[in-house]
Design a protein around this motif. Structure first.
Motif, PDB file in Angstrom:
ATOM      1  N   THR A  54       0.834  -1.203   0.000  1.00  0.00           N
ATOM      2  CA  THR A  54       0.000   0.000   0.000  1.00  0.00           C
ATOM      3  C   THR A  54       0.869   1.254   0.000  1.00  0.00           C
ATOM      4  O   THR A  54       0.598   2.207  -0.745  1.00  0.00           O
ATOM      5  N   LEU A  55       1.920   1.269   0.815  1.00  0.00           N
ATOM      6  CA  LEU A  55       2.820   2.428   0.856  1.00  0.00           C
ATOM      7  C   LEU A  55       3.510   2.648  -0.481  1.00  0.00           C
ATOM      8  O   LEU A  55       3.666   3.786  -0.928  1.00  0.00           O
ATOM      9  N   ILE A  56       3.923   1.580  -1.127  1.00  0.00           N
ATOM     10  CA  ILE A  56       4.573   1.694  -2.434  1.00  0.00           C
ATOM     11  C   ILE A  56       3.593   2.267  -3.455  1.00  0.00           C
ATOM     12  O   ILE A  56       3.937   3.174  -4.214  1.00  0.00           O
ATOM     13  N   ILE A  57       2.379   1.764  -3.457  1.00  0.00           N
ATOM     14  CA  ILE A  57       1.364   2.248  -4.397  1.00  0.00           C
ATOM     15  C   ILE A  57       1.083   3.723  -4.150  1.00  0.00           C
ATOM     16  O   ILE A  57       1.034   4.524  -5.091  1.00  0.00           O
ATOM     17  N   VAL A  64       3.608  10.446  -9.384  1.00  0.00           N
ATOM     18  CA  VAL A  64       3.035  10.625 -10.721  1.00  0.00           C
ATOM     19  C   VAL A  64       2.186  11.890 -10.764  1.00  0.00           C
ATOM     20  O   VAL A  64       2.167  12.596 -11.764  1.00  0.00           O
ATOM     21  N   ASN A  65       1.511  12.187  -9.674  1.00  0.00           N
ATOM     22  CA  ASN A  65       0.596  13.330  -9.651  1.00  0.00           C
ATOM     23  C   ASN A  65       1.270  14.660  -9.322  1.00  0.00           C
ATOM     24  O   ASN A  65       0.611  15.685  -9.315  1.00  0.00           O
TER      25      ASN A  65
END
Length: 69
Positions: A54-57, A64-65
């Motif tokens: 979850t942290l990586i995602i 990216v944003n």
């Protein structure tokens, strides 16, 4: 406890007890404690892996944003 339930348990417990004593296992406390410890450890490892994913995602999404100035 109902007599039928007691009868079923006593029949099942007898075979279980014989199997334990045949293996020279005289107490279950240590075995149960070890089992619970192993299950907790396995569950904690699984939860840690899920948190890392979850942290990586989240990290990838935030990078990216980000606007490029």
């Amino acid at each position: 406890m109902k007599p039928a339930t007691q009868d079923m348990l006593s029949r099942n417990w007898g075979g279980f007890y014989k199997a334990l004593t045949a293996r020279n296992i005289l107490g279950l406390d240590g075995l149960i404690e070890e089992l619970v410890s192993q299950l907790l450890e396995r569950n904690m490892k699984k939860k840690i892996q899920e948190l890392i994913k979850t942290l990586i995602i989240l990290s990838l999404r935030s990078s990216v944003n980000k606007p490029n100035y």
